[in-house]
Enzyme design. Structure first.
Site, mmCIF file in Angstrom:
data_model
loop_
_atom_site.group_PDB
_atom_site.id
_atom_site.type_symbol
_atom_site.label_atom_id
_atom_site.label_comp_id
_atom_site.label_asym_id
_atom_site.label_seq_id
_atom_site.Cartn_x
_atom_site.Cartn_y
_atom_site.Cartn_z
ATOM 1 C CG HIS A 206 38.169 36.159 51.874
ATOM 2 N ND1 HIS A 206 37.956 34.869 52.376
ATOM 3 C CD2 HIS A 206 37.074 36.426 51.251
ATOM 4 C CE1 HIS A 206 37.170 34.371 51.364
ATOM 5 N NE2 HIS A 206 36.589 35.486 50.631
HETATM 6 C C1 UD1 Z 1 34.382 37.822 46.586
HETATM 7 C C2 UD1 Z 1 33.182 37.191 46.737
HETATM 8 C C3 UD1 Z 1 33.204 35.951 47.592
HETATM 9 C C4 UD1 Z 1 34.545 35.015 47.289
HETATM 10 C C5 UD1 Z 1 35.710 35.995 47.052
HETATM 11 C C6 UD1 Z 1 36.959 35.016 46.843
HETATM 12 C C7 UD1 Z 1 30.874 38.340 46.208
HETATM 13 C C8 UD1 Z 1 29.904 38.855 46.925
HETATM 14 N N1 UD1 Z 1 31.990 37.871 47.173
HETATM 15 O O1 UD1 Z 1 34.756 38.473 47.778
HETATM 16 O O2 UD1 Z 1 32.052 35.136 47.738
HETATM 17 O O3 UD1 Z 1 34.652 34.195 48.461
HETATM 18 O O4 UD1 Z 1 35.590 37.000 46.207
HETATM 19 O O5 UD1 Z 1 38.093 35.909 46.939
HETATM 20 O O6 UD1 Z 1 30.933 38.239 45.018
HETATM 21 N N2 UD1 Z 1 40.085 43.747 45.654
HETATM 22 C C9 UD1 Z 1 41.439 43.860 45.183
HETATM 23 N N3 UD1 Z 1 41.663 43.285 44.061
HETATM 24 C C10 UD1 Z 1 40.882 42.651 43.415
HETATM 25 C C11 UD1 Z 1 39.694 42.401 43.931
HETATM 26 C C12 UD1 Z 1 39.212 42.977 44.945
HETATM 27 O O7 UD1 Z 1 42.137 44.630 45.972
HETATM 28 O O8 UD1 Z 1 41.337 42.112 42.393
HETATM 29 C C13 UD1 Z 1 39.767 44.242 47.128
HETATM 30 C C14 UD1 Z 1 38.842 45.586 46.642
HETATM 31 O O9 UD1 Z 1 39.182 46.449 47.725
HETATM 32 C C15 UD1 Z 1 37.572 45.221 46.822
HETATM 33 C C16 UD1 Z 1 37.715 43.960 48.040
HETATM 34 O O10 UD1 Z 1 38.966 43.526 47.998
HETATM 35 O O11 UD1 Z 1 36.550 46.187 47.519
HETATM 36 C C17 UD1 Z 1 36.656 43.018 47.840
HETATM 37 O O12 UD1 Z 1 36.470 42.608 46.633
HETATM 38 P P1 UD1 Z 1 35.160 41.930 46.229
HETATM 39 O O13 UD1 Z 1 35.314 41.234 44.772
HETATM 40 O O14 UD1 Z 1 34.057 42.786 46.529
HETATM 41 O O15 UD1 Z 1 34.650 40.667 47.257
HETATM 42 P P2 UD1 Z 1 35.635 39.758 47.688
HETATM 43 O O16 UD1 Z 1 36.016 39.898 49.333
HETATM 44 O O17 UD1 Z 1 37.058 39.310 46.972
#
Ligand code: UD1
Length: 364
Positions: A206
């Site tokens: 991811h």
């Molecule tokens: C975040 C953390 C990462 C951690 C990961 C665990 C940062 C910079 N990154 O990354 O260190 O390893 O969490 O999973 O803080 N999304 C959903 N549902 C959710 C949350 C996110 O669909 O509940 C999707 C959204 O499109 C979002 C993307 O996932 O834009 C990324 O989510 P984000 O929280 O920005 O970063 P992660 O890749 O989850």
């Protein structure tokens, strides 16, 4: 508002802070539990909260997804607003996410002592947003709970006052030891996906560097297919929403005869999927730790790791197919040694000992 405020935002923070919250509850030390909602989907968040038997959340910040600046800024803004009304004596953050940094920055600027759990990890790769988050959070923390002596050494080299550092072990070990038996009893994940012990590999992917570019993601899928062929087993791939969206956006085909994509799984199912896999392939930090503790052969599809303690049974291959195949062949020949450098399962107790002393002193 209670004296201690714990701020979390993502799935790994929930898992790794659960032992600390349980220890606080055991000692009847009140705390407030604040969720930034950086993660908000049921699969990433709600299921984990249920598994871990966590207390109810006192404050939701409803920050949601966004670019780094917006997300971190929103967290700071909402925390500041909350703590202007009720100021806690201690703020606790975990790890390296945008929630970690946003909450730590807000606390430090309000002169609230910051305690950082899982401090001192370094990948030495500033292209990772997490590396920036860790370095800055450590820089402004008052108490740094490090998982290992190596992480303490990194902090000392950066000039952190040794008085501020407490080596505790990683709370991920506490969480795993507290839940593995429950997982073995309760999880039906192997049955659900007709998986047999040692007859499949488990993969998670991811990280932005692997999934935010079409070329990299295609390369990643190709590596997984090649590995599956080499193993002679299929790969099970619980998919992160970020990866799912990227696959859809670029219409990248994942061949089902080699890779079974499944929705994100909860914590108990994750432990069982890892424990029974013949090989674990990941770009996650926490999964590197969990696979190492469960003594599974592990290939990390990144170019660095901030978990050097795992390197006796963790091969860093980036997205290089040849390196990945060579790693698997080495495991088959018996390479790999698993120890208990990550902790003894009592990290939360050591952390709460310190917090208890701070509360008693009324430190501000
Ligand atoms: C975040 C953390 C990462 C951690 C990961 C665990 C940062 C910079 N990154 O990354 O260190 O390893 O969490 O999973 O803080 N999304 C959903 N549902 C959710 C949350 C996110 O669909 O509940 C999707 C959204 O499109 C979002 C993307 O996932 O834009 C990324 O989510 P984000 O929280 O920005 O970063 P992660 O890749 O989850």
């Amino acid at each position: 508002m209670k004296n201690i405020a714990i701020v979390i935002g993502t799935r790994p923070e929930l898992i790794k802070m659960a032992p600390v919250m349980h220890e606080l509850m055991k000692r009847k030390i009140p705390f407030s539990f604040i969720h930034s909602n950086q993660h908000y989907s049921k699969e990433l968040d709600g299921n984990i909260i249920r598994n871990l038997d966590l207390p109810s959340i006192d404050e939701h910040l409803d920050v949601g997804s966004g670019l780094h600046g917006a997300q971190t800024g929103k967290i700071m803004e909402s925390i500041e607003r909350l703590w202007t009304k009720h100021t806690p004596h201690i703020a606790i953050v975990h790890g390296d996410t945008n929630t970690t940094l946003g909450a730590a920055l807000a606390a430090a600027k309000m002169h609230i002592p910051v305690c950082h759990v899982e401090a001192g990890l370094r990948s030495f790769d500033n292209a990772m947003p997490e590396e920036i988050n860790r370095i800055l959070t450590d820089r402004i923390s008052d108490v740094l709970f490090t998982p290992t002596e190596t992480s303490k050494e990194y902090l000392l080299k950066e000039g952190v006052d040794p008085e501020k550092i407490v080596v505790t072990g990683n709370t991920v070990v506490d969480a795993l030891l507290q839940h593995i038996e429950i997982a073995r009893k309760k999880s039906a994940v192997l049955r659900t996906y007709t998986l047999e012990k040692n007859h499949y590999a488990c993969v998670t992917m991811h990280r932005p560097e692997n999934v935010d570019s079409k070329k990299q993601l295609e390369k990643g899928i190709e590596l997984l297919v090649v590995l599956s062929k080499e193993l002679g087993y299929r790969l099970v791939f619980p998919i992160h929403p970020r990866t799912q969206q990227a696959l859809e956006k670029w219409q990248i085909h994942v061949p089902a005869q080699y890779i079974t994509v499944i929705p994100p799984v909860d914590y108990l199912d994750t432990l069982i999927l890892l424990e029974n896999a013949v090989l674990v392939i990941t770009d996650s930090g926490g999964i590197q730790e969990e696979a190492y503790m469960l003594k599974r052969p592990l290939i990390t599809i990144r170019t660095s790791t901030e978990r050097p303690e795992t390197l006796s049974a963790n091969v860093i291959v980036g997205l290089d197919k040849k390196k990945a195949i060579a790693a698997w062949r080495a495991y088959k020949k018996g390479w790999g040694k698993w120890g208990n450098e990550l902790g003894d399962g009592h990290a939360a107790e050591k952390i709460v000992d310190v917090l208890e002393r701070m509360v008693k002193k009324g430190k501000r």
